[in-house]
Design a protein around this motif. Structure first.
Motif, PDB file in Angstrom:
ATOM      1  N   PRO A  47       0.909  -1.378  -0.119  1.00 26.30           N
ATOM      2  CA  PRO A  47       0.135   0.025   0.066  1.00 26.30           C
ATOM      3  C   PRO A  47       0.778   1.357  -0.073  1.00 26.30           C
ATOM      4  CG  PRO A  47      -0.900  -1.387   1.617  1.00 26.30           C
ATOM      5  CD  PRO A  47       0.251  -2.080   0.988  1.00 26.30           C
ATOM      6  N   LEU A  48       2.048   1.411   0.915  1.00 26.51           N
ATOM      7  CA  LEU A  48       2.943   2.338   0.628  1.00 26.51           C
ATOM      8  C   LEU A  48       3.320   2.670  -0.515  1.00 26.51           C
ATOM      9  CD1 LEU A  48       4.201   4.795   2.247  1.00 26.51           C
ATOM     10  CD2 LEU A  48       5.936   3.202   3.050  1.00 26.51           C
ATOM     11  N   ALA A  49       3.799   1.711  -1.320  1.00 35.31           N
ATOM     12  CA  ALA A  49       4.455   1.908  -2.593  1.00 35.31           C
ATOM     13  C   ALA A  49       3.233   2.441  -3.502  1.00 35.31           C
ATOM     14  CB  ALA A  49       4.924   0.444  -3.137  1.00 35.31           C
ATOM     15  N   GLN A  50       2.043   1.963  -3.570  1.00 33.58           N
ATOM     16  CA  GLN A  50       1.026   2.458  -4.306  1.00 33.58           C
ATOM     17  C   GLN A  50       0.836   3.884  -3.976  1.00 33.58           C
ATOM     18  OE1 GLN A  50      -1.818  -0.496  -3.314  1.00 33.58           O
ATOM     19  NE2 GLN A  50      -1.665  -1.541  -5.059  1.00 33.58           N
ATOM     20  N   ALA A  51       0.787   4.341  -2.905  1.00 30.32           N
ATOM     21  CA  ALA A  51       0.556   5.766  -2.519  1.00 30.32           C
ATOM     22  C   ALA A  51       1.735   6.513  -2.877  1.00 30.32           C
ATOM     23  CB  ALA A  51       0.357   5.840  -1.001  1.00 30.32           C
ATOM     24  N   LEU A  52       2.904   6.087  -2.955  1.00 29.21           N
ATOM     25  CA  LEU A  52       4.094   6.620  -3.314  1.00 29.21           C
ATOM     26  C   LEU A  52       4.183   7.041  -4.806  1.00 29.21           C
ATOM     27  CD1 LEU A  52       6.694   8.216  -2.608  1.00 29.21           C
ATOM     28  CD2 LEU A  52       7.939   5.905  -2.576  1.00 29.21           C
ATOM     29  N   ALA A  53       3.740   5.885  -5.457  1.00 25.98           N
ATOM     30  CA  ALA A  53       3.689   6.053  -7.104  1.00 25.98           C
ATOM     31  C   ALA A  53       2.568   7.138  -7.408  1.00 25.98           C
ATOM     32  CB  ALA A  53       3.079   4.814  -7.657  1.00 25.98           C
ATOM     33  N   VAL A  54       1.480   7.472  -6.620  1.00 28.14           N
ATOM     34  CA  VAL A  54       0.315   8.430  -7.129  1.00 28.14           C
ATOM     35  C   VAL A  54       1.108   9.814  -6.767  1.00 28.14           C
ATOM     36  CG1 VAL A  54      -1.467   9.448  -6.343  1.00 28.14           C
ATOM     37  CG2 VAL A  54      -1.614   6.928  -6.538  1.00 28.14           C
ATOM     38  N   VAL A  55       1.852   9.898  -5.806  1.00 24.35           N
ATOM     39  CA  VAL A  55       2.655  11.071  -5.487  1.00 24.35           C
ATOM     40  C   VAL A  55       3.506  11.418  -6.313  1.00 24.35           C
ATOM     41  CG1 VAL A  55       4.105  12.159  -3.594  1.00 24.35           C
ATOM     42  CG2 VAL A  55       2.050  10.959  -2.885  1.00 24.35           C
ATOM     43  N   ILE A  56       4.672  10.461  -6.641  1.00 27.05           N
ATOM     44  CA  ILE A  56       5.574  10.691  -7.520  1.00 27.05           C
ATOM     45  C   ILE A  56       4.884  11.163  -8.913  1.00 27.05           C
ATOM     46  CG2 ILE A  56       7.380   9.761  -8.976  1.00 27.05           C
ATOM     47  CD1 ILE A  56       8.216   8.409  -6.303  1.00 27.05           C
ATOM     48  N   ASP A  57       3.846  10.219  -9.466  1.00 24.20           N
ATOM     49  CA  ASP A  57       3.395  10.663 -11.001  1.00 24.20           C
ATOM     50  C   ASP A  57       2.844  12.197 -10.721  1.00 24.20           C
ATOM     51  OD1 ASP A  57       4.275   8.443 -11.623  1.00 24.20           O
ATOM     52  OD2 ASP A  57       2.221   7.188 -11.529  1.00 24.20           O
ATOM     53  N   ALA A  58       2.169  12.487  -9.789  1.00 24.58           N
ATOM     54  CA  ALA A  58       1.473  13.967  -9.500  1.00 24.58           C
ATOM     55  C   ALA A  58       2.484  14.733  -9.528  1.00 24.58           C
ATOM     56  CB  ALA A  58       0.574  13.763  -8.225  1.00 24.58           C
ATOM     57  N   GLU A  59       3.819  14.548  -8.738  1.00 22.81           N
ATOM     58  CA  GLU A  59       4.788  15.712  -8.901  1.00 22.81           C
ATOM     59  C   GLU A  59       5.422  15.599 -10.084  1.00 22.81           C
ATOM     60  OE1 GLU A  59       8.457  16.361  -5.761  1.00 22.81           O
ATOM     61  OE2 GLU A  59       6.696  15.359  -5.202  1.00 22.81           O
ATOM     62  N   ARG A  60       5.535  14.689 -10.775  1.00 29.27           N
ATOM     63  CA  ARG A  60       6.137  14.477 -12.170  1.00 29.27           C
ATOM     64  C   ARG A  60       5.363  15.456 -13.261  1.00 29.27           C
ATOM     65  NH1 ARG A  60       7.989   8.843 -13.944  1.00 29.27           N
ATOM     66  NH2 ARG A  60       8.865   9.980 -15.742  1.00 29.27           N
TER      67      ARG A  60
END
Length: 101
Positions: A71-84
């Motif tokens: 779950p943490l990896a999935q949440a971080l993926a959302v954050v990184i994609d949004a930040e990119r």
């Protein structure tokens, strides 16, 4: 050990951190290794993200998610994609600007 596999998928016995089911004998050592590898790659992704290396963070995160969908990896993926995309920084600035006014 990672918390992903708590019960045997074959007989539903509690695994209690063991790689082999005590009831039916199924061996989950490779599953455990994949879970541990996913956690290591997630840690590397978090470190890269903290250093501002979005490309490196995304690469480590992709490897982590390929092994185990934490779950943490999935949440971080959302954050990184949004930040990119720049949407996270813009949204954060807008919300912060509204709070100041």
């Amino acid at each position: 050990m990672p918390e992903g596999l708590e019960r045997c998928p074959a007989c539903r016995a509690h695994l209690a951190g063991s790689a082999v089911c005590r009831r039916c004998g199924c061996d989950f050592s490779l599953v455990r290794l994949a879970e541990e590898q996913a956690e290591r790659r997630l840690t590397q992704a978090l470190c890269a993200y903290a250093d501002g290396d979005l490309a490196g963070a995304r690469a480590h995160l992709g490897a982590s998610l390929a092994s185990h969908r934490l779950p943490l990896a999935q949440a971080l993926a959302v954050v990184i994609d949004a930040e990119r995309r720049g949407s996270l920084a813009d949204d954060h600035w807008e919300r912060r600007h509204l709070l100041v006014e």
